[in-house]
Design a protein around this motif. Structure first.
Motif, PDB file in Angstrom:
ATOM      1  N   ASP A 179       4.020   9.808  -7.815  1.00  0.00           N
ATOM      2  CA  ASP A 179       5.004  10.015  -8.877  1.00  0.00           C
ATOM      3  C   ASP A 179       4.390   9.958 -10.276  1.00  0.00           C
ATOM      4  O   ASP A 179       5.107   9.985 -11.270  1.00  0.00           O
ATOM      5  N   GLY A 180       3.052   9.838 -10.344  1.00  0.00           N
ATOM      6  CA  GLY A 180       2.368   9.906 -11.624  1.00  0.00           C
ATOM      7  C   GLY A 180       2.108   8.577 -12.311  1.00  0.00           C
ATOM      8  O   GLY A 180       1.705   8.548 -13.471  1.00  0.00           O
ATOM      9  N   TYR A 181       2.320   7.468 -11.614  1.00  0.00           N
ATOM     10  CA  TYR A 181       2.060   6.147 -12.197  1.00  0.00           C
ATOM     11  C   TYR A 181       0.592   5.773 -12.045  1.00  0.00           C
ATOM     12  O   TYR A 181      -0.047   6.123 -11.050  1.00  0.00           O
ATOM     13  N   GLU A 182       0.080   5.052 -13.029  1.00  0.00           N
ATOM     14  CA  GLU A 182      -1.206   4.371 -12.896  1.00  0.00           C
ATOM     15  C   GLU A 182      -0.871   3.013 -12.286  1.00  0.00           C
ATOM     16  O   GLU A 182      -0.046   2.280 -12.832  1.00  0.00           O
ATOM     17  N   VAL A 183      -1.501   2.676 -11.165  1.00  0.00           N
ATOM     18  CA  VAL A 183      -1.062   1.514 -10.395  1.00  0.00           C
ATOM     19  C   VAL A 183      -2.201   0.533 -10.157  1.00  0.00           C
ATOM     20  O   VAL A 183      -3.323   0.927  -9.836  1.00  0.00           O
ATOM     21  N   MET A 184      -1.878  -0.751 -10.294  1.00  0.00           N
ATOM     22  CA  MET A 184      -2.752  -1.843  -9.893  1.00  0.00           C
ATOM     23  C   MET A 184      -1.976  -2.640  -8.853  1.00  0.00           C
ATOM     24  O   MET A 184      -0.745  -2.750  -8.941  1.00  0.00           O
ATOM     25  N   ALA A 185      -2.689  -3.188  -7.865  1.00  0.00           N
ATOM     26  CA  ALA A 185      -2.006  -3.917  -6.801  1.00  0.00           C
ATOM     27  C   ALA A 185      -2.852  -5.077  -6.315  1.00  0.00           C
ATOM     28  O   ALA A 185      -4.085  -4.996  -6.288  1.00  0.00           O
ATOM     29  N   ASP A 186      -2.173  -6.134  -5.910  1.00  0.00           N
ATOM     30  CA  ASP A 186      -2.854  -7.335  -5.437  1.00  0.00           C
ATOM     31  C   ASP A 186      -3.097  -7.271  -3.927  1.00  0.00           C
ATOM     32  O   ASP A 186      -2.700  -8.146  -3.171  1.00  0.00           O
ATOM     33  N   VAL A 187      -3.724  -6.164  -3.494  1.00  0.00           N
ATOM     34  CA  VAL A 187      -4.175  -5.994  -2.115  1.00  0.00           C
ATOM     35  C   VAL A 187      -5.552  -5.333  -2.155  1.00  0.00           C
ATOM     36  O   VAL A 187      -5.902  -4.676  -3.139  1.00  0.00           O
ATOM     37  N   GLU A 188      -6.279  -5.480  -1.094  1.00  0.00           N
ATOM     38  CA  GLU A 188      -7.635  -4.948  -1.025  1.00  0.00           C
ATOM     39  C   GLU A 188      -7.634  -3.432  -1.213  1.00  0.00           C
ATOM     40  O   GLU A 188      -6.770  -2.726  -0.695  1.00  0.00           O
ATOM     41  N   GLY A 189      -8.608  -2.958  -1.988  1.00  0.00           N
ATOM     42  CA  GLY A 189      -8.769  -1.531  -2.177  1.00  0.00           C
ATOM     43  C   GLY A 189      -8.176  -0.989  -3.468  1.00  0.00           C
ATOM     44  O   GLY A 189      -8.299   0.198  -3.748  1.00  0.00           O
ATOM     45  N   PHE A 190      -7.540  -1.863  -4.238  1.00  0.00           N
ATOM     46  CA  PHE A 190      -6.923  -1.427  -5.492  1.00  0.00           C
ATOM     47  C   PHE A 190      -7.358  -2.361  -6.620  1.00  0.00           C
ATOM     48  O   PHE A 190      -7.650  -3.534  -6.384  1.00  0.00           O
ATOM     49  N   PRO A 191      -7.356  -1.847  -7.871  1.00  0.00           N
ATOM     50  CA  PRO A 191      -7.624  -2.752  -8.991  1.00  0.00           C
ATOM     51  C   PRO A 191      -6.533  -3.811  -9.065  1.00  0.00           C
ATOM     52  O   PRO A 191      -5.364  -3.518  -8.813  1.00  0.00           O
ATOM     53  N   LYS A 192      -6.932  -5.040  -9.363  1.00  0.00           N
ATOM     54  CA  LYS A 192      -5.996  -6.161  -9.375  1.00  0.00           C
ATOM     55  C   LYS A 192      -5.264  -6.246 -10.719  1.00  0.00           C
ATOM     56  O   LYS A 192      -5.882  -6.141 -11.774  1.00  0.00           O
ATOM     57  N   PRO A 193      -3.929  -6.458 -10.686  1.00  0.00           N
ATOM     58  CA  PRO A 193      -3.184  -6.602 -11.937  1.00  0.00           C
ATOM     59  C   PRO A 193      -3.568  -7.881 -12.680  1.00  0.00           C
ATOM     60  O   PRO A 193      -4.038  -8.851 -12.079  1.00  0.00           O
ATOM     61  N   SER A 194      -3.338  -7.859 -13.977  1.00  0.00           N
ATOM     62  CA  SER A 194      -3.516  -9.071 -14.783  1.00  0.00           C
ATOM     63  C   SER A 194      -2.378 -10.046 -14.500  1.00  0.00           C
ATOM     64  O   SER A 194      -1.329  -9.659 -13.992  1.00  0.00           O
ATOM     65  N   THR A 195      -2.604 -11.291 -14.877  1.00  0.00           N
ATOM     66  CA  THR A 195      -1.558 -12.287 -14.681  1.00  0.00           C
ATOM     67  C   THR A 195      -0.434 -12.078 -15.698  1.00  0.00           C
ATOM     68  O   THR A 195      -0.657 -11.612 -16.815  1.00  0.00           O
ATOM     69  N   ILE A 196       0.756 -12.430 -15.272  1.00  0.00           N
ATOM     70  CA  ILE A 196       1.947 -12.406 -16.118  1.00  0.00           C
ATOM     71  C   ILE A 196       2.522 -13.815 -16.077  1.00  0.00           C
ATOM     72  O   ILE A 196       2.966 -14.268 -15.020  1.00  0.00           O
ATOM     73  N   PHE A 197       2.476 -14.492 -17.206  1.00  0.00           N
ATOM     74  CA  PHE A 197       2.929 -15.886 -17.280  1.00  0.00           C
ATOM     75  C   PHE A 197       2.331 -16.727 -16.155  1.00  0.00           C
ATOM     76  O   PHE A 197       2.999 -17.563 -15.551  1.00  0.00           O
ATOM     77  N   GLY A 198       1.056 -16.474 -15.839  1.00  0.00           N
ATOM     78  CA  GLY A 198       0.341 -17.276 -14.857  1.00  0.00           C
ATOM     79  C   GLY A 198       0.421 -16.792 -13.419  1.00  0.00           C
ATOM     80  O   GLY A 198      -0.139 -17.426 -12.527  1.00  0.00           O
ATOM     81  N   TYR A 199       1.102 -15.682 -13.170  1.00  0.00           N
ATOM     82  CA  TYR A 199       1.265 -15.167 -11.803  1.00  0.00           C
ATOM     83  C   TYR A 199       0.783 -13.719 -11.727  1.00  0.00           C
ATOM     84  O   TYR A 199       0.918 -12.958 -12.681  1.00  0.00           O
ATOM     85  N   ILE A 200       0.250 -13.332 -10.568  1.00  0.00           N
ATOM     86  CA  ILE A 200      -0.209 -11.960 -10.353  1.00  0.00           C
ATOM     87  C   ILE A 200       0.840 -11.226  -9.515  1.00  0.00           C
ATOM     88  O   ILE A 200       1.138 -11.636  -8.396  1.00  0.00           O
ATOM     89  N   PRO A 201       1.391 -10.128 -10.047  1.00  0.00           N
ATOM     90  CA  PRO A 201       2.376  -9.377  -9.261  1.00  0.00           C
ATOM     91  C   PRO A 201       1.696  -8.577  -8.150  1.00  0.00           C
ATOM     92  O   PRO A 201       0.516  -8.251  -8.241  1.00  0.00           O
ATOM     93  N   ASP A 202       2.463  -8.264  -7.111  1.00  0.00           N
ATOM     94  CA  ASP A 202       1.925  -7.422  -6.046  1.00  0.00           C
ATOM     95  C   ASP A 202       1.600  -6.037  -6.583  1.00  0.00           C
ATOM     96  O   ASP A 202       0.574  -5.454  -6.233  1.00  0.00           O
ATOM     97  N   ILE A 203       2.485  -5.498  -7.436  1.00  0.00           N
ATOM     98  CA  ILE A 203       2.273  -4.163  -7.994  1.00  0.00           C
ATOM     99  C   ILE A 203       2.627  -4.164  -9.475  1.00  0.00           C
ATOM    100  O   ILE A 203       3.669  -4.686  -9.882  1.00  0.00           O
ATOM    101  N   THR A 263       0.824  -1.208   0.000  1.00  0.00           N
ATOM    102  CA  THR A 263       0.000   0.000   0.000  1.00  0.00           C
ATOM    103  C   THR A 263       0.859   1.261   0.000  1.00  0.00           C
ATOM    104  O   THR A 263       0.582   2.211  -0.747  1.00  0.00           O
ATOM    105  N   ALA A 264       1.912   1.292   0.809  1.00  0.00           N
ATOM    106  CA  ALA A 264       2.799   2.459   0.854  1.00  0.00           C
ATOM    107  C   ALA A 264       3.493   2.667  -0.494  1.00  0.00           C
ATOM    108  O   ALA A 264       3.624   3.803  -0.969  1.00  0.00           O
ATOM    109  N   LEU A 265       3.928   1.582  -1.120  1.00  0.00           N
ATOM    110  CA  LEU A 265       4.571   1.684  -2.429  1.00  0.00           C
ATOM    111  C   LEU A 265       3.593   2.179  -3.487  1.00  0.00           C
ATOM    112  O   LEU A 265       3.939   3.012  -4.334  1.00  0.00           O
ATOM    113  N   VAL A 266       2.362   1.683  -3.446  1.00  0.00           N
ATOM    114  CA  VAL A 266       1.339   2.129  -4.389  1.00  0.00           C
ATOM    115  C   VAL A 266       1.111   3.632  -4.238  1.00  0.00           C
ATOM    116  O   VAL A 266       1.077   4.378  -5.232  1.00  0.00           O
TER     117      VAL A 266
END
Length: 91
Positions: A19-43, A10-13
Motif C-alpha cells: 500500500d506504499g508505506y515505509e515499514v519497520m517491524a519488531d520481527v526478524e528480517g525488518f528494520p526495528k522501530p524506535s521506542t515510543i515512550f519506552g516501548y517498541i511497537p510491533d509495526i 509479517t503479513a501486515l508488513v
C-alpha cells in the motif's frame, strides 16, 4: 519456528508495503522501530504524513502489555495523522 504473532506481523508488513508505506517491524528480517515512550511497537508504518502504529497481541500478551498500549495511544493522541491499532491473534 515462526509463531502466529510473528507471521501476522509479517503479513501486515507486506500488506502495508504493498500500500506504499515505509515499514519497520519488531520481527526478524525488518528494520526495528524506535521506542515510543519506552516501548517498541510491533509495526511502525509511514506514508507521507500518515503514520500507523500496530501492536499484535495474544490473550497472554494483551493482559501483560497494557502499559505499552497506553503509551502508543498517548503518542497517537498527540497528532491526528497518527493512528494506533491493536490486533488480536491466537497463540
Amino acid at each position: 519456528m515462526i509463531n502466529n504473532h510473528d507471521s501476522t506481523v509479517t503479513a501486515l508488513v507486506n500488506k502495508l508495503e504493498e500500500d506504499g508505506y515505509e515499514v519497520m517491524a519488531d520481527v526478524e528480517g525488518f528494520p526495528k522501530p524506535s521506542t515510543i515512550f519506552g516501548y517498541i511497537p510491533d509495526i511502525f508504518a509511514r506514508k507521507g504524513a500518515k503514520v500507523k502504529i500496530i501492536e499484535v497481541e495474544t490473550n497472554r500478551s494483551y493482559r501483560k502489555d497494557i502499559h505499552q498500549r497506553k503509551a502508543f495511544r498517548k503518542f497517537a493522541s498527540l497528532n491526528r495523522n497518527i493512528a494506533f491499532r491493536t490486533i488480536m491473534v491466537k497463540e
